[in-house]
Design a protein around this motif. Sequence first.
Motif, PDB file in Angstrom:
ATOM      1  N   PHE A  47       0.681  -1.100   0.106  1.00 51.84           N
ATOM      2  CA  PHE A  47       0.060   0.252   0.013  1.00 51.84           C
ATOM      3  C   PHE A  47       0.888   1.242   0.087  1.00 51.84           C
ATOM      4  O   PHE A  47       0.766   2.175  -0.774  1.00 51.84           O
ATOM      5  CB  PHE A  47      -0.647  -0.141   1.127  1.00 51.84           C
ATOM      6  CG  PHE A  47      -2.101   1.107   1.137  1.00 51.84           C
ATOM      7  CD1 PHE A  47      -3.281   0.749   0.271  1.00 51.84           C
ATOM      8  CD2 PHE A  47      -1.945   2.243   1.774  1.00 51.84           C
ATOM      9  CE1 PHE A  47      -4.575   1.745   0.391  1.00 51.84           C
ATOM     10  CE2 PHE A  47      -3.092   3.209   1.448  1.00 51.84           C
ATOM     11  CZ  PHE A  47      -4.198   2.805   0.821  1.00 51.84           C
ATOM     12  N   ALA A  48       1.922   1.315   0.915  1.00 49.51           N
ATOM     13  CA  ALA A  48       2.892   2.368   0.893  1.00 49.51           C
ATOM     14  C   ALA A  48       3.457   2.655  -0.544  1.00 49.51           C
ATOM     15  O   ALA A  48       3.493   3.728  -1.190  1.00 49.51           O
ATOM     16  CB  ALA A  48       3.787   2.116   2.020  1.00 49.51           C
ATOM     17  N   ALA A  49       3.937   1.588  -1.221  1.00 47.09           N
ATOM     18  CA  ALA A  49       4.485   1.593  -2.484  1.00 47.09           C
ATOM     19  C   ALA A  49       3.461   2.082  -3.367  1.00 47.09           C
ATOM     20  O   ALA A  49       3.777   3.057  -4.248  1.00 47.09           O
ATOM     21  CB  ALA A  49       5.205   0.192  -2.912  1.00 47.09           C
ATOM     22  N   MET A  50       2.296   1.744  -3.485  1.00 43.58           N
ATOM     23  CA  MET A  50       1.325   2.190  -4.383  1.00 43.58           C
ATOM     24  C   MET A  50       0.816   3.658  -4.151  1.00 43.58           C
ATOM     25  O   MET A  50       0.587   4.448  -5.369  1.00 43.58           O
ATOM     26  CB  MET A  50      -0.016   1.299  -3.952  1.00 43.58           C
ATOM     27  CG  MET A  50      -1.243   1.866  -5.080  1.00 43.58           C
ATOM     28  SD  MET A  50      -2.734   0.806  -4.589  1.00 43.58           S
ATOM     29  CE  MET A  50      -3.217   1.626  -3.146  1.00 43.58           C
ATOM     30  N   MET A  51       1.057   4.061  -2.820  1.00 37.58           N
ATOM     31  CA  MET A  51       0.595   5.535  -2.739  1.00 37.58           C
ATOM     32  C   MET A  51       1.723   6.491  -2.715  1.00 37.58           C
ATOM     33  O   MET A  51       1.664   7.729  -2.848  1.00 37.58           O
ATOM     34  CB  MET A  51       0.094   5.555  -1.389  1.00 37.58           C
ATOM     35  CG  MET A  51      -1.385   4.913  -1.096  1.00 37.58           C
ATOM     36  SD  MET A  51      -2.737   5.407  -2.260  1.00 37.58           S
ATOM     37  CE  MET A  51      -2.921   7.056  -1.575  1.00 37.58           C
ATOM     38  N   GLY A  52       2.951   5.812  -2.679  1.00 34.33           N
ATOM     39  CA  GLY A  52       4.193   6.616  -3.004  1.00 34.33           C
ATOM     40  C   GLY A  52       4.612   7.166  -1.467  1.00 34.33           C
ATOM     41  O   GLY A  52       5.255   8.254  -1.700  1.00 34.33           O
ATOM     42  N   SER A  53       4.219   6.684  -0.543  1.00 35.96           N
ATOM     43  CA  SER A  53       4.375   7.059   0.651  1.00 35.96           C
ATOM     44  C   SER A  53       5.538   6.172   1.610  1.00 35.96           C
ATOM     45  O   SER A  53       5.952   5.223   1.322  1.00 35.96           O
ATOM     46  CB  SER A  53       3.228   6.942   1.666  1.00 35.96           C
ATOM     47  OG  SER A  53       2.136   8.053   1.252  1.00 35.96           O
ATOM     48  N   ARG A  54       6.412   6.779   2.532  1.00 35.80           N
ATOM     49  CA  ARG A  54       7.308   6.303   3.248  1.00 35.80           C
ATOM     50  C   ARG A  54       6.925   4.968   3.923  1.00 35.80           C
ATOM     51  O   ARG A  54       7.570   4.002   4.186  1.00 35.80           O
ATOM     52  CB  ARG A  54       8.539   7.238   4.014  1.00 35.80           C
ATOM     53  CG  ARG A  54       8.880   8.055   3.404  1.00 35.80           C
ATOM     54  CD  ARG A  54      10.016   9.000   4.028  1.00 35.80           C
ATOM     55  NE  ARG A  54      10.848   8.240   4.733  1.00 35.80           N
ATOM     56  CZ  ARG A  54      11.592   8.699   5.785  1.00 35.80           C
ATOM     57  NH1 ARG A  54      11.318   9.956   6.079  1.00 35.80           N
ATOM     58  NH2 ARG A  54      12.547   7.992   6.188  1.00 35.80           N
ATOM     59  N   TYR A  55       5.729   5.477   4.812  1.00 40.79           N
ATOM     60  CA  TYR A  55       5.345   4.325   5.704  1.00 40.79           C
ATOM     61  C   TYR A  55       3.844   4.189   5.806  1.00 40.79           C
ATOM     62  O   TYR A  55       2.958   4.955   5.290  1.00 40.79           O
ATOM     63  CB  TYR A  55       5.534   4.802   7.276  1.00 40.79           C
ATOM     64  CG  TYR A  55       6.970   5.323   7.369  1.00 40.79           C
ATOM     65  CD1 TYR A  55       8.104   4.208   7.450  1.00 40.79           C
ATOM     66  CD2 TYR A  55       7.482   6.623   7.668  1.00 40.79           C
ATOM     67  CE1 TYR A  55       9.518   4.803   7.411  1.00 40.79           C
ATOM     68  CE2 TYR A  55       8.533   7.061   8.007  1.00 40.79           C
ATOM     69  CZ  TYR A  55       9.672   6.164   7.861  1.00 40.79           C
ATOM     70  OH  TYR A  55      11.080   6.536   7.768  1.00 40.79           O
ATOM     71  N   ALA A  56       3.418   2.987   5.892  1.00 43.12           N
ATOM     72  CA  ALA A  56       2.019   2.648   6.090  1.00 43.12           C
ATOM     73  C   ALA A  56       1.643   1.613   7.519  1.00 43.12           C
ATOM     74  O   ALA A  56       2.621   1.044   7.691  1.00 43.12           O
ATOM     75  CB  ALA A  56       1.283   1.890   4.812  1.00 43.12           C
ATOM     76  N   LEU A  57       0.488   1.925   8.150  1.00 40.88           N
ATOM     77  CA  LEU A  57       0.158   1.338   9.132  1.00 40.88           C
ATOM     78  C   LEU A  57      -1.330   0.727   8.977  1.00 40.88           C
ATOM     79  O   LEU A  57      -1.987   1.310   9.055  1.00 40.88           O
ATOM     80  CB  LEU A  57       0.248   1.900  10.534  1.00 40.88           C
ATOM     81  CG  LEU A  57      -0.289   1.296  11.794  1.00 40.88           C
ATOM     82  CD1 LEU A  57       0.559  -0.221  12.241  1.00 40.88           C
ATOM     83  CD2 LEU A  57      -0.111   2.149  13.077  1.00 40.88           C
ATOM     84  N   ALA A  58      -1.476  -0.698   9.109  1.00 45.47           N
ATOM     85  CA  ALA A  58      -2.809  -1.065   8.739  1.00 45.47           C
ATOM     86  C   ALA A  58      -3.277  -1.410  10.144  1.00 45.47           C
ATOM     87  O   ALA A  58      -2.804  -1.951  10.979  1.00 45.47           O
ATOM     88  CB  ALA A  58      -2.860  -2.337   8.079  1.00 45.47           C
ATOM     89  N   VAL A  59      -4.612  -1.055  10.417  1.00 46.44           N
ATOM     90  CA  VAL A  59      -5.559  -1.149  11.603  1.00 46.44           C
ATOM     91  C   VAL A  59      -6.913  -1.528  11.483  1.00 46.44           C
ATOM     92  O   VAL A  59      -6.946  -2.024  10.287  1.00 46.44           O
ATOM     93  CB  VAL A  59      -5.308   0.360  12.382  1.00 46.44           C
ATOM     94  CG1 VAL A  59      -3.869   0.564  12.714  1.00 46.44           C
ATOM     95  CG2 VAL A  59      -5.834   1.406  11.404  1.00 46.44           C
ATOM     96  N   SER A  60      -7.556  -1.716  12.549  1.00 44.82           N
ATOM     97  CA  SER A  60      -8.785  -2.218  12.572  1.00 44.82           C
ATOM     98  C   SER A  60      -9.932  -1.571  11.587  1.00 44.82           C
ATOM     99  O   SER A  60     -10.904  -2.182  11.578  1.00 44.82           O
ATOM    100  CB  SER A  60      -9.142  -2.682  13.946  1.00 44.82           C
ATOM    101  OG  SER A  60      -9.290  -1.288  14.639  1.00 44.82           O
ATOM    102  N   SER A  61      -9.679  -0.314  11.356  1.00 45.09           N
ATOM    103  CA  SER A  61     -10.695   0.469  10.863  1.00 45.09           C
ATOM    104  C   SER A  61      -9.951   1.867  10.435  1.00 45.09           C
ATOM    105  O   SER A  61      -9.083   2.234  10.813  1.00 45.09           O
ATOM    106  CB  SER A  61     -12.106   0.622  11.747  1.00 45.09           C
ATOM    107  OG  SER A  61     -11.717   1.489  12.753  1.00 45.09           O
ATOM    108  N   CYS A  62     -10.797   2.605   9.589  1.00 43.86           N
ATOM    109  CA  CYS A  62     -10.461   3.767   9.179  1.00 43.86           C
ATOM    110  C   CYS A  62     -10.487   4.797  10.368  1.00 43.86           C
ATOM    111  O   CYS A  62      -9.853   5.737  10.733  1.00 43.86           O
ATOM    112  CB  CYS A  62     -11.160   4.492   8.114  1.00 43.86           C
ATOM    113  SG  CYS A  62     -10.336   6.006   7.368  1.00 43.86           S
ATOM    114  N   SER A  63     -11.647   4.417  11.187  1.00 47.24           N
ATOM    115  CA  SER A  63     -11.802   5.280  12.538  1.00 47.24           C
ATOM    116  C   SER A  63     -10.785   5.082  13.423  1.00 47.24           C
ATOM    117  O   SER A  63     -10.016   5.929  14.322  1.00 47.24           O
ATOM    118  CB  SER A  63     -13.215   4.899  13.290  1.00 47.24           C
ATOM    119  OG  SER A  63     -14.080   4.850  12.381  1.00 47.24           O
TER     120      SER A  63
END
Length: 402
Positions: A47-63
Amino acid sequence: MVTVPNVHEAEPIPEAARAEIEALLQSGDLFRYTSEGAAVTLLEEDFAAMMGSRYALAVSSCSAALFLSLKALGLTPGARVLIPGFTFAAVPSSVVHADCKPVLCEVADNYRIDMADFEAKLDDVEAVIISHMRGHTSDMDAIMALCDARGLPVVEDAAHSLGTLWHGRKIGTIGKIGCFSFQSYKMVNAGEGGIMITDDADLIARAVIMSGAYEHNWKKHRGFGHGNGELEAAFARWQNQLPLYNLRLNNMSAVISRAQLPELERRVTDGRANHDHVAERLNASPFIDVPAPLGPELRAPDSIQFNMENMSADEIRAFADESAARGVKVQVFGMSTDNARAFWNWQFIEDLPELPQTRAMLMKACDVRLPVRLTRDELDVITDILLASVEAVMGDIRAYGT
């Protein structure tokens, strides 16, 4: 008899996920921190690569992502956070959960933030959440200029905007943090789930720890701290200093989400074509207005919103009832009982303000789901019903001229 499509039915989970799902079922390895190369970690990397971001953290919801964003920003207790008056109740809820106070600003008839009211309220807040509600992008150029001038961090609630572009730049990458949803009615469907992205090492370290990376589990985020001195220092700085909220995503949800990332471009293209086809037909009615996107915006819609014009409140209610009777549910945001998108139902907010402009918009703004899987014939069935319902209430629309 015309068959009305089921707009709540999602696309099948891609076949590519089936073998990995079966492997998880056989192993029972659903916890993200069992191994370094867990499915959640792979999702974050992709996901980070797709968005062009350095970091991503997956969690239980957008909230959960919004809540962690505010906590990771280190705002003072009771900090005022500016949000749009048109959003989902989860947004002000995340502000309250983060021990902050929601401050609401007006939203215009085109569902975008009223920039005059936004600017007027900026000097008394510590942070801003921009909800791209139902995928409608506010003027991000003006918003960022105003917030940058005051040193205010901007969190993008992009739950409805995965795949949307602003001046060719991906929504969710413009502010300090971007938050996305994997709930079933979004472009990526895991039933539940969310993810946050940022380029800030200190911020992501704080969010990872608070998400539930107890002890040294943050080391199992591949690339986190492995030769990255900035991140290593950040994790060392915050180890044991922050509370754990345990908002982790599980490996099954990650497998389901990750398999859909290659489908995103096609879904965005189909969703935009679907929306624009229906919008063109609806805009031919003198009683329906589908607001146009702002110039720099290239949307990724999976629903359509429109305003009922030149109609009384009773006529709008009659239109919604007529559409429902014909098989198409129209949600009028301000008329749907206890609607979570109507700000006056956020009674958990202390000193809840009145927003007359936003209220007036919500009383005529309609919402209809348009899943990207729908065919052109199915879209026309839905559109025909909407137009016929208007005509049943208001009479022959041709009599009103152009």
